[in-house]
Motif scaffolding. Structure first.
Motif, mmCIF file in Angstrom:
data_model
loop_
_atom_site.group_PDB
_atom_site.id
_atom_site.type_symbol
_atom_site.label_atom_id
_atom_site.label_comp_id
_atom_site.label_asym_id
_atom_site.label_seq_id
_atom_site.Cartn_x
_atom_site.Cartn_y
_atom_site.Cartn_z
ATOM 1 N N PRO A 86 71.876 -5.389 -5.341
ATOM 2 C CA PRO A 86 72.339 -4.640 -6.516
ATOM 3 C C PRO A 86 73.773 -4.971 -6.889
ATOM 4 C CG PRO A 86 72.257 -3.214 -4.578
ATOM 5 C CD PRO A 86 71.615 -4.513 -4.182
ATOM 6 N N GLU A 87 73.999 -5.133 -8.186
ATOM 7 C CA GLU A 87 75.334 -5.484 -8.663
ATOM 8 C C GLU A 87 76.200 -4.255 -8.920
ATOM 9 O OE1 GLU A 87 74.833 -7.930 -12.076
ATOM 10 O OE2 GLU A 87 73.866 -9.568 -10.974
ATOM 11 N N ASN A 88 75.557 -3.099 -9.062
ATOM 12 C CA ASN A 88 76.307 -1.878 -9.343
ATOM 13 C C ASN A 88 75.459 -0.673 -8.941
ATOM 14 O OD1 ASN A 88 74.419 -1.544 -11.546
ATOM 15 N ND2 ASN A 88 75.703 -2.970 -12.713
ATOM 16 N N LEU A 89 76.042 0.517 -9.074
ATOM 17 C CA LEU A 89 75.339 1.745 -8.708
ATOM 18 C C LEU A 89 74.071 1.932 -9.526
ATOM 19 C CD1 LEU A 89 75.011 4.505 -7.346
ATOM 20 C CD2 LEU A 89 76.661 5.438 -8.978
ATOM 21 N N GLN A 90 74.134 1.607 -10.799
ATOM 22 C CA GLN A 90 72.969 1.780 -11.660
ATOM 23 C C GLN A 90 71.785 0.948 -11.157
ATOM 24 O OE1 GLN A 90 73.693 0.819 -15.768
ATOM 25 N NE2 GLN A 90 71.561 1.137 -16.392
ATOM 26 N N GLN A 91 72.050 -0.295 -10.780
ATOM 27 C CA GLN A 91 70.965 -1.150 -10.291
ATOM 28 C C GLN A 91 70.488 -0.696 -8.920
ATOM 29 O OE1 GLN A 91 71.655 -5.497 -9.621
ATOM 30 N NE2 GLN A 91 70.074 -5.685 -11.206
ATOM 31 N N CYS A 92 71.410 -0.256 -8.071
ATOM 32 C CA CYS A 92 71.030 0.269 -6.759
ATOM 33 C C CYS A 92 70.115 1.481 -6.930
ATOM 34 C CB CYS A 92 72.277 0.648 -5.970
ATOM 35 S SG CYS A 92 71.934 1.292 -4.315
ATOM 36 N N ALA A 135 71.388 12.362 -5.065
ATOM 37 C CA ALA A 135 72.594 12.622 -4.267
ATOM 38 C C ALA A 135 72.659 11.667 -3.073
ATOM 39 C CB ALA A 135 72.606 14.070 -3.790
ATOM 40 N N GLU A 136 71.511 11.414 -2.450
ATOM 41 C CA GLU A 136 71.474 10.489 -1.313
ATOM 42 C C GLU A 136 71.792 9.066 -1.762
ATOM 43 O OE1 GLU A 136 68.272 12.211 1.885
ATOM 44 O OE2 GLU A 136 67.464 11.529 -0.039
ATOM 45 N N ILE A 137 71.279 8.680 -2.925
ATOM 46 C CA ILE A 137 71.559 7.336 -3.450
ATOM 47 C C ILE A 137 73.048 7.173 -3.741
ATOM 48 C CG2 ILE A 137 71.189 5.777 -5.397
ATOM 49 C CD1 ILE A 137 68.313 6.865 -5.551
ATOM 50 N N ASN A 138 73.657 8.179 -4.376
ATOM 51 C CA ASN A 138 75.082 8.106 -4.687
ATOM 52 C C ASN A 138 75.926 7.998 -3.416
ATOM 53 O OD1 ASN A 138 74.663 8.279 -7.452
ATOM 54 N ND2 ASN A 138 74.793 10.518 -7.489
ATOM 55 N N ALA A 139 75.581 8.820 -2.429
ATOM 56 C CA ALA A 139 76.327 8.794 -1.177
ATOM 57 C C ALA A 139 76.137 7.457 -0.455
ATOM 58 C CB ALA A 139 75.878 9.949 -0.281
ATOM 59 N N TYR A 140 74.919 6.928 -0.507
ATOM 60 C CA TYR A 140 74.636 5.654 0.156
ATOM 61 C C TYR A 140 75.412 4.522 -0.508
ATOM 62 C CZ TYR A 140 71.869 1.931 2.343
ATOM 63 O OH TYR A 140 71.466 0.832 3.053
ATOM 64 N N GLU A 145 77.268 -0.046 2.008
ATOM 65 C CA GLU A 145 76.226 -0.829 2.676
ATOM 66 C C GLU A 145 75.255 -1.539 1.726
ATOM 67 O OE1 GLU A 145 74.260 0.422 6.569
ATOM 68 O OE2 GLU A 145 72.623 0.771 5.159
ATOM 69 N N PRO A 146 74.819 -0.899 0.616
ATOM 70 C CA PRO A 146 73.785 -1.535 -0.213
ATOM 71 C C PRO A 146 74.239 -2.780 -0.967
ATOM 72 C CG PRO A 146 73.946 0.829 -0.657
ATOM 73 C CD PRO A 146 75.154 0.446 0.138
ATOM 74 N N ILE A 158 72.665 2.503 7.763
ATOM 75 C CA ILE A 158 72.456 3.832 7.200
ATOM 76 C C ILE A 158 71.127 3.909 6.461
ATOM 77 C CG2 ILE A 158 73.433 5.579 5.659
ATOM 78 C CD1 ILE A 158 76.159 4.138 6.058
ATOM 79 N N GLY A 159 70.716 2.791 5.845
ATOM 80 C CA GLY A 159 69.473 2.760 5.086
ATOM 81 C C GLY A 159 68.239 3.033 5.918
ATOM 82 N N GLY A 160 68.370 2.930 7.227
ATOM 83 C CA GLY A 160 67.237 3.211 8.090
ATOM 84 C C GLY A 160 66.740 4.644 7.971
ATOM 85 N N GLN A 161 67.587 5.543 7.445
ATOM 86 C CA GLN A 161 67.184 6.943 7.300
ATOM 87 C C GLN A 161 66.082 7.128 6.259
ATOM 88 O OE1 GLN A 161 70.064 9.557 5.217
ATOM 89 N NE2 GLN A 161 71.173 7.680 4.670
ATOM 90 N N PHE A 162 65.909 6.143 5.374
ATOM 91 C CA PHE A 162 64.895 6.261 4.327
ATOM 92 C C PHE A 162 63.520 5.775 4.784
ATOM 93 C CE2 PHE A 162 68.832 5.120 1.721
ATOM 94 C CZ PHE A 162 69.217 6.440 1.579
ATOM 95 N N VAL A 163 63.452 5.100 5.917
ATOM 96 C CA VAL A 163 62.223 4.425 6.354
ATOM 97 C C VAL A 163 61.335 5.384 7.149
ATOM 98 C CG1 VAL A 163 61.269 2.527 7.705
ATOM 99 C CG2 VAL A 163 63.382 2.194 6.384
ATOM 100 N N LYS A 164 60.126 5.621 6.625
ATOM 101 C CA LYS A 164 59.161 6.479 7.326
ATOM 102 C C LYS A 164 58.345 5.674 8.327
ATOM 103 C CE LYS A 164 56.806 9.757 5.458
ATOM 104 N NZ LYS A 164 55.881 10.524 4.579
ATOM 105 N N THR A 165 57.787 4.567 7.868
ATOM 106 C CA THR A 165 56.977 3.728 8.756
ATOM 107 C C THR A 165 57.238 2.259 8.454
ATOM 108 O OG1 THR A 165 55.055 3.624 7.270
ATOM 109 C CG2 THR A 165 55.119 5.455 8.852
#
Length: 200
Positions: A86-92, A135-140, A145-146, A158-165
Motif C-alpha cells: 500500500p502506498e498510503n492509508l487509503q490503499q491500506c 479503528a484497527e486499520i488506522n492504528a495498524y 508495519e503495513p 502485528i498483522g498476525g492478530q488478524f489471522v484466524k486460520t
C-alpha cells in the motif's frame, strides 16, 4: 554446505535472511534490480515464479560459475487480484477491508539458479482473516508495519492478530517456503548441518 559452492540470497529481506540463517546456511545477500511489473494475463502463480527466477538470474549473471543463487517473490491475492504494497492509508484500508472476514491466498515463488541450470517451486497458502475495524486499520497503519508488506500486512508481526486460520506454509506467507527451498538447494548439492547426512 559444500565448500565448492558459494550461496547468495537475491534479497535484503530480513525475514528471508533470518529463515535461511535459521536452517544453518552460510550465504551473502544482494538486492536484485529487476522490473516487477505484472504482465498482461499473467496469473499470480506465474507472476511469482517469473520474478523469483528473474531475481536469481540477475545476480547469477554477475557471479562466479560455482555460485548458487536463491530468488524469491511473494504476492497476496484476493479473488485473483494481486494486492501490492500500500502506498498510503487509503490503499491500506482498501486492501484490509477486502481481506477482512474472508479467505485469501498468498503465493510465494522460489527459484535456485547456477549458471544455465535453474529449478523453481511455487507455494500457495490460504489465509483466513477475522473481521477488521476501521479503528484497527488506522492504528495498524500508524505502526508503520503495513507500508512495505504485500497486501498491507505482515503475518509475522502485528498483522498476525488478524489471522484466524492458515492452510499451508507459514514460512511461505512470511516470504520464503523453508521446505521447498531446502529441497531445491539439495538438488544443487547444498545441504544444511541438519540434512548433510544425505551426502554421506
Amino acid at each position: 554446505m559444500s565448500q565448492l559452492y558459494s550461496l547468495i540470497l537475491a534479497s535484503q529481506s530480513p525475514r528471508r535472511k533470518a529463515f535461511l540463517s535459521q536452517l544453518g546456511y552460510q550465504f551473502e545477500s544482494i538486492s536484485p534490480d529487476i522490473d516487477e511489473s505484472l504482465k498482461p494475463q499473467e496469473t499470480p502463480h506465474d507472476y511469482v515464479a517469473r520474478l523469483a527466477l528473474e531475481k536469481a538470474q540477475s545476480i547469477a549473471k554477475k557471479s562466479a560459475d560455482a555460485t548458487v543463487v536463491i530468488g524469491s517473490d511473494t504476492c497476496v491475492v484476493y479473488q485473483q487480484r494481486i494486492l501490492g504494497k500500500p502506498e498510503n492509508l487509503q490503499q491500506c484500508r482498501e486492501y484490509l477491508l477486502l481481506l477482512s472476514g474472508t479467505t485469501h491466498q498468498v503465493y510465494t515463488g522460489v527459484a535456485v539458479v547456477q549458471q544455465a541450470l535453474s529449478k523453481t517451486s511455487v507455494v500457495c497458502t490460504h489465509v483466513e482473516f477475522d473481521e477488521i475495524s476501521d479503528a484497527e486499520i488506522n492504528a495498524y497503519w500508524q505502526s508503520g508495519e503495513p507500508k512495505d508488506k504485500a497486501g498491507g500486512y505482515g503475518i509475522q508481526g502485528i498483522g498476525g492478530q488478524f489471522v484466524k486460520t492458515i492452510n499451508g506454509s507459514y514460512s511461505s506467507v512470511v516470504g520464503l517456503p523453508l521446505c521447498e527451498t531446502k529441497q531445491l538447494l539439495t538438488q544443487f548439492n547444498i545441504f544444511t548441518p541438519f540434512n548433510s547426512t544425505t551426502t554421506k
